[in-house]
Design an enzyme around this catalytic site. Sequence first.
Site, PDB file in Angstrom:
ATOM      1  N   ARG A 199      19.764 -11.940 -22.901  1.00 15.13           N
ATOM      2  CA  ARG A 199      19.996 -13.374 -22.668  1.00 15.13           C
ATOM      3  C   ARG A 199      18.807 -14.049 -21.993  1.00 15.13           C
ATOM      4  NH1 ARG A 199      26.419 -13.246 -21.293  1.00 15.13           N
ATOM      5  NH2 ARG A 199      27.047 -13.471 -23.473  1.00 15.13           N
TER       6      ARG A 199
ATOM      7  N   GLY B 186      30.393 -11.808 -30.705  1.00 18.67           N
ATOM      8  CA  GLY B 186      31.360 -10.786 -30.313  1.00 18.67           C
ATOM      9  C   GLY B 186      31.185  -9.504 -31.087  1.00 18.67           C
TER      10      GLY B 186
END
Length: 396
Positions: free
Chosen positions: A36, A353
């Site tokens: 991230r 996901g």
Amino acid sequence: MAKRSISDLDVAGKTVLVRVDFNVPLDGDRITDDRRIRMALPTIQTILAGGGRAILMSHLGRPTGEPSDSQFSLAPVAKRLAELLGQDVSFATDVVGEDARSKVAALRGGEGGVLLLENLRFHPGEKKGDSEFAHALAGMADAYCNDAFGTSHRTDASMFAVPQAMDNRPKVVGLLVAKEIQYLSDVLQNPARPFVAIVGGKKVSDKILVIKNLLTICDSVLIGGAMAYTFSLAKGEKVGKSFVEPDRVDLAKELLAVGGDKLVLPVDTHCGDDFSSDCNKQVVAAGEVPDEMEGLDIGPETATQYADLVRNAKTVVWNGPMGVFELPPFDAGTRAVAEAIAESDAVSIIGGGDSAAAIEQLGFADRVTHVSTGGGASLAMLEGKRFEAVDVLDDA
Ligand code: AMP
């Protein structure tokens, strides 16, 4: 929904307040996956290259009780970001307090141009969407940038009240959010056809709105994963010990009625007598799962059929695995679909996901058009929801 992007903004001599998603997994103060942080680099580098300064803000985890619980401090992120950027990153030990104010005042262009504020959730105003808190943050900068796709379906202060508080100052999307919107919203509004969606995963209840929306825009919606057995149950078929949601049977019936031929269900099932790799296995026709067995993957005929439909498609959206892909050989269905997507020339979009994890794990991530970085946010976008946190930003 095209929005003004950070690359359209003249940032020379300006301070940009950037909402990033630095909610990284930590083991003590060690970052176990810095993806991230790396994903936010292009936007930060664009600001620095344009002669601007960046104030970065993010949440981390769910701090409760003591606001300054060091377990949730962003300090290790500042350190890692400095390594990745190859330059100093200043770190404020509060969000809108004295330390933040003095470090904002000390910001310089170039080398001294990046400041990371402490965890937004250390301030109660973040979750409450508090206006005073939002104005304090907005007051630090000349422009606002949202590059936190994973939280864009939320309206925490940093996502919504802060851009609102910017009034006439520019409010733009970062490069990461721009790409997510392009694929999860713009492409889906005007898809090349045939447009095929594949929806899997455990619970039909999590994806009802996704299936409903996709049925209105796709040519076919292929169902896999455990959710297929709730549809089977709705048709009065035998599901054995498969995972089902009996309280969602009426809903499954409704989706079957609305979907008609567009809603495609598996024709066979790979089942086992136990939730393990070394259980006794059997392939049976869909709807004929023996009493002592549970369906753990789509069967080989279904896998071939789904792969063919994917190969003929011009746009493909995939969310949710076709079976228990963590437990070989019940990864075969998920693998077949992933392979077909990787081989196809279609515009391919992988919802976040588990399907993003599966495509990474199988090594196909660089052969698809877009892998979404947001789990909940990408589902919300596939549901066709509008995001207030994006709507509030300047149009392109
Ligand atoms: P979701 O979070 O809804 O996308 O579901 C992903 C999870 O569903 C994965 O952990 C899979 O192992 C699980 N899953 C998929 N198919 C089945 C199945 N037939 N039985 C039980 N779990 C399944």
